[in-house]
Design a protein around this motif. Structure first.
Motif, PDB file in Angstrom:
ATOM      1  N   ARG A 121     -23.753   2.996 -68.277  1.00 18.61           N
ATOM      2  CA  ARG A 121     -23.145   4.169 -67.650  1.00 18.61           C
ATOM      3  C   ARG A 121     -22.458   5.053 -68.681  1.00 18.61           C
ATOM      4  O   ARG A 121     -22.511   6.293 -68.605  1.00 18.61           O
ATOM      5  N   GLN A 124     -25.053   7.072 -70.623  1.00 17.12           N
ATOM      6  CA  GLN A 124     -25.578   8.139 -69.775  1.00 17.12           C
ATOM      7  C   GLN A 124     -24.600   9.310 -69.720  1.00 17.12           C
ATOM      8  O   GLN A 124     -24.998  10.482 -69.804  1.00 17.12           O
ATOM      9  N   ARG A 128     -24.879  13.158 -71.253  1.00 12.67           N
ATOM     10  CA  ARG A 128     -24.693  14.303 -70.366  1.00 12.67           C
ATOM     11  C   ARG A 128     -23.783  15.371 -70.996  1.00 12.67           C
ATOM     12  O   ARG A 128     -23.958  16.566 -70.745  1.00 12.67           O
TER      13      ARG A 128
END
Length: 251
Positions: A121, A124, A128
């Motif tokens: 997570r 990711q 982003r």
């Protein structure tokens, strides 16, 4: 999603109320900009909503549950915070931890997410915000804008329903502000619900969906951003916009 009613807050020794009956509401997908001059109570309101400060009185309705903001117990605060995230003015990163660890620590320690899932997570979220290549770096080697993007990644990785931003660009040099606002703009386009204390008028005007304008601890005006900037209802709002954007910007 979020509604607060009649929030009052004073600080011992200051001799005045910082918040005097403030109310606002945030629907899912809203980007709400809280504007106003320095000392108007904006940051105090945000901190009371996230229980970093305890309001003297007030009611919160969050995800259909009603809370007394002065008396809400710690276990309920923890449950509320698991659905929210907070981005601070000064990043609040651990200087002795890598970028990756800064993003994963809150997941593994505060939310009991398994390490492997937390790292997935975190990466990711870093991708982003354009910081994946700095995962092994330490905050001290990053610019202010990069550190703030890591702070935003930490918030995103928590998968919150709502993110609070407390003047996220105020500590940045002017040339670094754009990179942080760009990330926030993308979050807004993706439908993230955001409550943003800011002095960035262009962001408030073109990215936020609604504005709450405060002064001296009260809400002077609130409503859709376009209407606030093009046709403010109060003379105080008009004067504020003139002082920031110039006479030609309002009717």
């Amino acid at each position: 999603m979020l509604q607060v009613k009649d929030v009052y807050k004073s600080f011992e020794g200051k001799g005045q109320e910082v918040l005097r009956g403030v109310s606002l509401h945030v629907n899912k997908g809203d980007v709400t900009a809280i504007l106003g001059p320095s000392g108007s109570g904006k940051t105090t309101l945000l901190r009371c909503i996230n229980f970093l400060e305890r309001a003297d009185s007030g009611t919160m309705i969050f995800d259909g549950q009603t809370y007394d903001m002065h008396r809400v117990p710690k276990d309920q605060i923890r449950r509320i915070r698991k659905k929210t995230a907070f981005v601070f003015q000064n990043y609040n990163l651990f200087l002795n931890q890598t970028v990756l660890n800064n993003v994963t620590l809150g997941l593994t320690s505060g939310r009991k997410v398994p390490r492997e899932e937390a790292e997935t997570r975190a990466m990711q979220a870093l991708r982003r915000v354009g910081m994946a290549e700095k995962a092994a770096a330490y905050p001290g080697s990053l610019s202010g804008g990069q550190q703030q993007r890591v702070s935003i990644a930490r918030a995103i990785a928590a998968e919150p329903e709502l993110i609070y931003f407390d003047e996220p660009t105020s500590a940045l040099d002017p040339e670094l502000i754009g990179e942080v606002l760009s990330v926030m703009r993308e979050l807004a386009q993706d439908g993230m619900t955001m409550l943003v204390v800011t002095h960035e008028m262009e962001f408030a005007r073109h990215v936020s969906s609604q504005v709450v304008f405060m002064e001296q601890g009260v809400v002077v005006e609130s409503g859709p951003s376009e209407a606030f900037f093009e046709a403010p209802k109060t003379e105080r709002s008009r004067a504020f916009i003139r002082s920031i954007l110039g006479q030609h910007e309002i009717r």
